[in-house]
Structures are given as C-alpha cells and as structure tokens.
Design an enzyme around this catalytic site. Structure first.
Site, short mmCIF file in Angstrom:
data_model
loop_
_atom_site.label_atom_id
_atom_site.label_comp_id
_atom_site.label_asym_id
_atom_site.label_seq_id
_atom_site.Cartn_x
_atom_site.Cartn_y
_atom_site.Cartn_z
N ASN A 162 -6.84 17.14 42.42
CA ASN A 162 -6.84 18.61 41.77
C ASN A 162 -5.52 19.49 41.95
OD1 ASN A 162 -9.51 18.67 41.22
ND2 ASN A 162 -10.34 19.43 43.12
N HIS A 189 -13.66 13.06 49.40
CA HIS A 189 -13.75 13.97 48.07
C HIS A 189 -14.11 13.05 46.97
CE1 HIS A 189 -11.49 16.12 44.50
NE2 HIS A 189 -12.68 16.60 44.68
N SER A 208 -12.78 20.00 47.58
CA SER A 208 -11.72 19.19 46.73
C SER A 208 -10.45 19.98 46.87
CB SER A 208 -12.33 19.60 45.20
OG SER A 208 -12.50 21.04 45.19
N GLU A 265 -10.88 10.56 47.33
CA GLU A 265 -10.06 10.75 47.89
C GLU A 265 -10.46 10.86 49.46
OE1 GLU A 265 -6.71 13.36 45.66
OE2 GLU A 265 -8.70 14.34 46.06
#
Length: 327
Positions: A226, A176, A155, A188
C-alpha cells in the site's frame, strides 16, 4: 566497623533477594506466556470482505475457524458468500467438492467474542480504523488463553502501536492479506518491535500452510504494497480532480498503457474508498510528506457515502446492468 559490615551484608542480602524475586517473577511471566507454536483453531474478527476471505482460505487450509462480527447477520452473509465462492472454485476445478464440504464444516459462527477464548490464533479483520481495532483488542485479549497469538490484518496502521494496547505485545503480529483473499497469493508479514522470533516463525509457517507466499515488511506506514499502490490510486484521483482525464480515460490508459488488470479508479472502488482514504491519512500523518495528502475529491466521495462497490456507487455507479462513471 562490625556494625557497618553487618549493614553492608544485610543490604547485599536484600539486593540478592530482590534480584532472585525479579528473576523468578520474570521466569513465571515467561512461563505464563509461552507462545502457541501449533495452530489448530483460528478466530476471525470481522465478517466483511476481508474477514470472510481469510476464513475461506484458513478453512481450506485445514483449520477450524470461528467468525465473529459485531453484527450477527454479517456472519450469516459471510458464510453464504464463502460457500458461493467455494462453489466457483469447484466449478473451475481449483478444489474438489469434498474439499469444499470439509472446509465449510470447519467454519462456525461465534456469536460472542467470548467464544474465541480457546483459539490458538485470532486474526482481526475489522474496518481500517485504529480506534475500532484498539477497542476490539481491549475486549478480546483478556478472554484469550495466555499463549494465544493475535494478528491484525491492517493494511497501514503501526503494528507496534496496536500491540502496545494489548496484554501480549510479544505475541502480536501483522498479517496483511490481499483482496480478494482466495485469489491473491501474497500476505505481508509485519512484526512489531516486541514480537518474539518464535511468534514470527509460527506466523510465517501458518501463512505458508495456506498456500500463500509471504513478504516481510518493516513496521512503517502502509508497509510495502500500500505504500506503493495507494499513492498511485490517489494520484489517479488527482488526475480526475484536475481534469487531466475522465474516469474511463484514466482506467483505460492504465489498463492498456501499463497492462494493469484493473484501472486505478476501478480498483479504488473495489478496495473501498473509505479504506483508500484511511491508508492515505496514515501515510500523510505518519510520514509528514505532502505528496501523500489525500485528494479532496476522494474525501468528498467518502463524505457522500460513495464508497465504491460495497455501496453501489463510487467512481462508477453499479446500480444498473453495467457500471457507468459518476463523473
């Protein structure tokens, strides 16, 4: 003069021969690593919350799945968790009972990493620790068939840097998945500097086949989700640390004031405080900006082993009938 001409011709011939050898070697190398374009069998390394979630959706997507973990009992728990979660989906009418049965039949434990040798794609979903991931790839890649694709569910960690530790950076990509994987629609997709276009296209098509939506991120620390989410959580922890609000007050403010489905501290517990800290450390070290400095309170909780839901204590204590704040 004639000798000089002969020498020039000899050197030119050697140069041409060397070029021919280089071209042939390059062609052989390319032929040896033609990437898999049709994925049928998928390996998942890591049988925790993310790994089991990925195996869940991949099996429902019609792919054979092998789950591997350093702890054999973790794989057993993952399979039971997947079955339980699929039963919930059946009860809600999201999938049929026959879908569940077929998907569960596709999931098999892989006692050893050697059992992943014939996988077309292997997705690493281990803890968010670069040294752990590097070790996994060092053990995995020599065992894989030449064209197999390798993905990481990191991540936050650089895809390019992880890919460079393998024997196949051109076949390496970031996928991700969001937590909880069966419920969250987004994945992602992040390519490293060496990732081939064909591999990128295959990865996106694979994600689409799972019924997920993709967003493409450049290979920068923490990517998109993130990069935005974890600093907000870290700031919420600072808000608690500085006494601006209580655990319940902060979560209530964001749920009712910003319409978030979960408060940031509740969400941190769900993600895992160790994962939150790892991501913030990657941001802080990778971008060298003090605004990403992990809150000392977050560090203290991780040092105490209070990692959130998975250890029954974090910003909330989950050992009773109802979660209660720990501060």
């Amino acid at each position: 003069r004639r000798l000089a001409d002969i020498e020039v011709d000899r050197c030119a011939g050697q140069g041409k021969d060397a070029m021919d050898v280089a071209v042939k070697s390059s062609d052989r190398a390319k032929a040896a690593v033609q990437p898999v374009t049709e994925i049928k069998k998928v390996g998942v390394i890591g049988a925790g919350q993310m790994g089991s979630g990925i195996a869940h959706v991949v099996a429902l997507g019609g792919f054979d799945v092998l789950i591997n973990d350093i702890k054999a009992d973790a794989v057993d728990r993952a399979v039971k968790s997947i079955e339980k979660n699929m039963q919930r989906q059946v009860a809600k009418g999201i999938i049929s009972a026959s879908d569940m049965t077929a998907a569960l039949d596709r999931i098999k434990p892989a006692a050893s990493i050697d059992h992943l040798a014939q996988c077309d794609l292997v997705i690493e979903a281990a803890t968010e620790d670069e040294s752990v991931k590097r070790k996994i790839f060092a053990e995995l890649c020599p065992r894989l068939k030449p064209g197999a694709l390798v993905a990481t569910n990191t991540s936050s960690i650089s895809i390019t840097r992880l890919a460079a530790t393998t024997d196949r950076p051109e076949l390496f990509i970031g996928m991700h998945f969001m937590n909880p994987v069966p419920l969250m629609e987004l994945v992602e997709v992040i390519r490293g500097i060496a990732t081939e276009d064909e591999v990128f296209a295959t990865a996106r098509a694979f994600v689409d086949s799972l019924g997920k939506k993709t967003t493409v991120s450049e290979d920068f620390p923490a990517f998109i989700v993130n990069r935005i989410l974890l600093p907000m959580i870290n700031e919420a922890i600072y808000t608690l640390y500085e006494g601006v609000g209580t655990v319940e007050g902060i979560d209530k403010a964001m749920k009712l004031g910003a319409h978030h489905p979960m408060g940031p501290l509740e969400l941190a517990d769900f993600i895992g405080l160790d994962t939150c800290l790892s991501v913030m450390q990657v941001l802080y070290e990778g971008l060298a900006d003090s605004k990403y400095r992990p809150c000392p309170l977050l560090v203290k909780y991780v040092e105490a082993g209070w990692l959130g839901r998975k250890t029954n204590r974090g910003f909330y204590d989950y050992r009773g009938e109802k979660p209660v704040p720990t501060r």
